[in-house]
Design an enzyme around this catalytic site. Structure first.
Site, PDB file in Angstrom:
ATOM      1  N   GLU A   1       0.826  -1.209   0.000  1.00 49.41           N
ATOM      2  CA  GLU A   1       0.000   0.000   0.000  1.00 49.41           C
ATOM      3  C   GLU A   1       0.862   1.262   0.000  1.00 49.41           C
ATOM      4  O   GLU A   1       1.920   1.296   0.642  1.00 49.41           O
ATOM      5  CB  GLU A   1      -0.888   0.018   1.251  1.00 49.41           C
ATOM      6  CG  GLU A   1      -1.882  -1.117   1.254  1.00 49.41           C
ATOM      7  CD  GLU A   1      -2.426  -1.457   2.643  1.00 49.41           C
ATOM      8  OE1 GLU A   1      -3.548  -1.980   2.708  1.00 49.41           O
ATOM      9  OE2 GLU A   1      -1.745  -1.208   3.651  1.00 49.41           O
TER      10      GLU A   1
ATOM     11  N   ASP B   1      -7.843  -5.119   8.379  1.00 51.13           N
ATOM     12  CA  ASP B   1      -7.398  -3.861   7.771  1.00 51.13           C
ATOM     13  C   ASP B   1      -7.220  -3.961   6.272  1.00 51.13           C
ATOM     14  O   ASP B   1      -6.449  -3.214   5.684  1.00 51.13           O
ATOM     15  CB  ASP B   1      -6.092  -3.397   8.449  1.00 51.13           C
ATOM     16  CG  ASP B   1      -4.961  -4.401   8.299  1.00 51.13           C
ATOM     17  OD1 ASP B   1      -5.208  -5.509   7.776  1.00 51.13           O
ATOM     18  OD2 ASP B   1      -3.830  -4.086   8.691  1.00 51.13           O
TER      19      ASP B   1
HETATM   20  P1  NAD Z   1       2.180 -10.722  13.184  1.00 51.79           P
HETATM   21  O1  NAD Z   1       2.089 -11.653  12.011  1.00 51.79           O
HETATM   22  O2  NAD Z   1       3.510 -10.419  13.738  1.00 51.79           O
HETATM   23  O3  NAD Z   1       1.253 -11.262  14.370  1.00 51.79           O
HETATM   24  C1  NAD Z   1      -0.061 -11.719  14.162  1.00 51.79           C
HETATM   25  C2  NAD Z   1      -0.372 -12.763  15.232  1.00 51.79           C
HETATM   26  O4  NAD Z   1      -1.752 -13.153  15.097  1.00 51.79           O
HETATM   27  C3  NAD Z   1       0.457 -14.047  15.092  1.00 51.79           C
HETATM   28  O5  NAD Z   1       1.162 -14.306  16.291  1.00 51.79           O
HETATM   29  C4  NAD Z   1      -0.589 -15.122  14.789  1.00 51.79           C
HETATM   30  O6  NAD Z   1      -0.270 -16.395  15.335  1.00 51.79           O
HETATM   31  C5  NAD Z   1      -1.836 -14.525  15.439  1.00 51.79           C
HETATM   32  N1  NAD Z   1      -3.118 -15.047  14.955  1.00 51.79           N
HETATM   33  C6  NAD Z   1      -3.490 -15.339  13.684  1.00 51.79           C
HETATM   34  N2  NAD Z   1      -4.761 -15.807  13.673  1.00 51.79           N
HETATM   35  C7  NAD Z   1      -5.196 -15.802  14.967  1.00 51.79           C
HETATM   36  C8  NAD Z   1      -6.411 -16.157  15.595  1.00 51.79           C
HETATM   37  N3  NAD Z   1      -7.436 -16.624  14.892  1.00 51.79           N
HETATM   38  N4  NAD Z   1      -6.512 -16.007  16.939  1.00 51.79           N
HETATM   39  C9  NAD Z   1      -5.465 -15.550  17.691  1.00 51.79           C
HETATM   40  N5  NAD Z   1      -4.268 -15.213  17.152  1.00 51.79           N
HETATM   41  C10 NAD Z   1      -4.141 -15.322  15.787  1.00 51.79           C
HETATM   42  O7  NAD Z   1       1.440  -9.365  12.722  1.00 51.79           O
HETATM   43  P2  NAD Z   1       1.527  -7.927  13.412  1.00 51.79           P
HETATM   44  O8  NAD Z   1       2.592  -7.104  12.788  1.00 51.79           O
HETATM   45  O9  NAD Z   1       1.482  -8.100  14.895  1.00 51.79           O
HETATM   46  O10 NAD Z   1       0.139  -7.305  12.901  1.00 51.79           O
HETATM   47  C11 NAD Z   1      -1.081  -7.789  13.423  1.00 51.79           C
HETATM   48  C12 NAD Z   1      -2.210  -7.312  12.547  1.00 51.79           C
HETATM   49  O11 NAD Z   1      -2.365  -5.896  12.704  1.00 51.79           O
HETATM   50  C13 NAD Z   1      -1.998  -7.560  11.071  1.00 51.79           C
HETATM   51  O12 NAD Z   1      -3.221  -8.000  10.508  1.00 51.79           O
HETATM   52  C14 NAD Z   1      -1.614  -6.204  10.521  1.00 51.79           C
HETATM   53  O13 NAD Z   1      -1.967  -6.049   9.155  1.00 51.79           O
HETATM   54  C15 NAD Z   1      -2.422  -5.294  11.417  1.00 51.79           C
HETATM   55  N6  NAD Z   1      -1.911  -3.935  11.588  1.00 51.79           N
HETATM   56  C16 NAD Z   1      -2.816  -2.934  11.608  1.00 51.79           C
HETATM   57  C17 NAD Z   1      -2.396  -1.635  11.823  1.00 51.79           C
HETATM   58  C18 NAD Z   1      -3.400  -0.527  11.907  1.00 51.79           C
HETATM   59  O14 NAD Z   1      -3.035   0.640  11.881  1.00 51.79           O
HETATM   60  N7  NAD Z   1      -4.660  -0.824  12.070  1.00 51.79           N
HETATM   61  C19 NAD Z   1      -1.030  -1.352  11.965  1.00 51.79           C
HETATM   62  C20 NAD Z   1      -0.119  -2.403  11.970  1.00 51.79           C
HETATM   63  C21 NAD Z   1      -0.574  -3.703  11.771  1.00 51.79           C
END
Ligand code: NAD
Length: 342
Positions: free
Chosen positions: A60, A234
């Site tokens: 993005e 997101d």
């Molecule tokens: P990451 O991959 O490091 O961590 C995600 C975690 O979610 C993993 O540990 C995984 O095992 C766990 N997970 C997956 N499915 C699950 C479920 N059903 N139940 C419980 N746990 C589950 O990712 P991250 O960098 O920590 O990002 C997390 C999310 O936040 C991503 O989807 C990312 O796109 C989003 N994000 C959003 C923003 C925002 O501004 N809204 C900013 C950064 C990241």
């Protein structure tokens, strides 16, 4: 002649900035900057981010500008990356002068995205969660989770965290880091399911990564007065909350045109009512109106948050003498003589 070398901030520079200032003070500084910029929302030239989707994720571009400064962020979201030894989210960005186009700052934004997302979550929760919130469920214990946990502990008075991740090794890492970074003032409870983690929680943060329409939170898990800080849904086709959860709540968003496509809101009809966060922060909407109301911050991450972060990093790095000038642009005596550089 004008200085034409932008400042470059590496991951090590941003880490040094956080270490020198302390994480709590850095997050507080970011909340302050974000609050200032959200309150002057109408001054910004805004658009939903431009997304390039692939079967494995999304890349993005996020531009925004006010009358003085322009910024953009490049960011990806690839939930399968961890298996390849790569982060799910990686980012960098730039800040430039509007009146000349001169880039002022090129910065890493991977670490900074985690900081700004946690700061934005706190900014929203301050306006939307019950002020007596002390227990938070944190579902999804990946890269963002320490930042969310410590931001809510230091800035919102959360003293108990209830953790759940489908991958127990992620939760173990988080527990280990919190023991070192938070100390005895933060109680950490590891739970066996999302439903168990939500029992007794005042605030529920969902930060899972799964490239599908997942449902992490169902309506039967809600309790009166909860605030949900949903950051993982997101992207089109990527959600965390059941539609009934949104129906049961007052839903707040960053930039409505973007969240309608990318947020948990994508599951709702186009006339489902939401409130943009800036309206609450600028006093145009009351935010939470009753202690037993359920509120949802359906966060997807908006360009303004990265603008504020780049603005903050630029000021603090200059004050602390961090970063290096980056020889990105030509330096000519005659600005029209580009060929002479060869
Ligand atoms: P990451 O991959 O490091 O961590 C995600 C975690 O979610 C993993 O540990 C995984 O095992 C766990 N997970 C997956 N499915 C699950 C479920 N059903 N139940 C419980 N746990 C589950 O990712 P991250 O960098 O920590 O990002 C997390 C999310 O936040 C991503 O989807 C990312 O796109 C989003 N994000 C959003 C923003 C925002 O501004 N809204 C900013 C950064 C990241």
């Amino acid at each position: 002649m004008k200085r034409t070398h932008p400042l470059f901030l590496s991951v090590a520079d941003v880490a040094a900035l956080v270490r020198q200032q302390g994480l709590a003070d850095t997050l507080a500084g970011l909340v302050h900057c974000l609050d200032d910029d959200f309150r002057r929302w109408p001054e910004f030239d805004k658009c939903p981010r431009v997304a390039s989707h692939s079967p494995t994720g999304v890349i993005e571009l996020m531009p925004i500008a006010d009358a003085r400064l322009h910024s953009f962020k490049f960011v990806n979201g690839h939930p399968g990356n961890v298996r390849l030894g790569l982060p799910t989210v990686m980012a960098f960005g730039a800040l430039a002068e509007v009146n000349t186009g001169l880039p002022l700052l090129i910065s890493e934004l991977t670490l900074s995205t985690a900081l700004r997302t946690a700061a934005t979550s706190v900014l929203a929760a301050r306006a939307l969660a019950r002020p007596d919130s002390r227990v938070m469920a944190l579902i999804g214990n990946g890269a963002q989770s320490e930042f969310q946990a410590l931001a809510f502990h230091h800035l919102m008075g959360i003293h108990t965290l209830r953790l759940y991740d489908v991958d127990p090794s992620a939760t173990q890492r988080l527990v280990h880091h919190l023991e070192r970074a938070a100390g005895p003032g933060l109680r950490v409870q590891v739970c066996a399911s999302a439903a168990e983690a939500m029992q007794g929680a005042d605030i529920v943060t969902t930060a899972t990564a799964d490239k599908r329409l997942a449902t992490i939170v169902h309506a039967h898990m809600l309790a009166p007065g909860m605030h949900l800080n949903a950051i993982g849904g997101d992207c089109p086709g990527k959600t965390e909350l059941a539609p009934q959860v949104l129906q049961a709540a007052q839903v707040f968003v960053e930039f409505e045109p973007q969240t309608r496509v990318e947020g948990d809101l994508q599951q709702m009809p186009p006339d489902f009512a939401v409130v943009e966060l800036w309206r609450v922060l600028s006093g145009q909407h009351p935010g939470r109106e009753q202690a037993d109301q359920i509120t949802v911050f359906d966060s997807v991450g908006f360009a303004l948050e990265d603008f504020s972060t780049l603005r903050y990093l630029h000021g603090r790095a200059q004050a602390l003498g961090l970063g290096q000038p980056l020889a990105l642009l030509p330096h000519q005596r005659d600005p029209r003589d580009l060929f002479g550089l060869l």
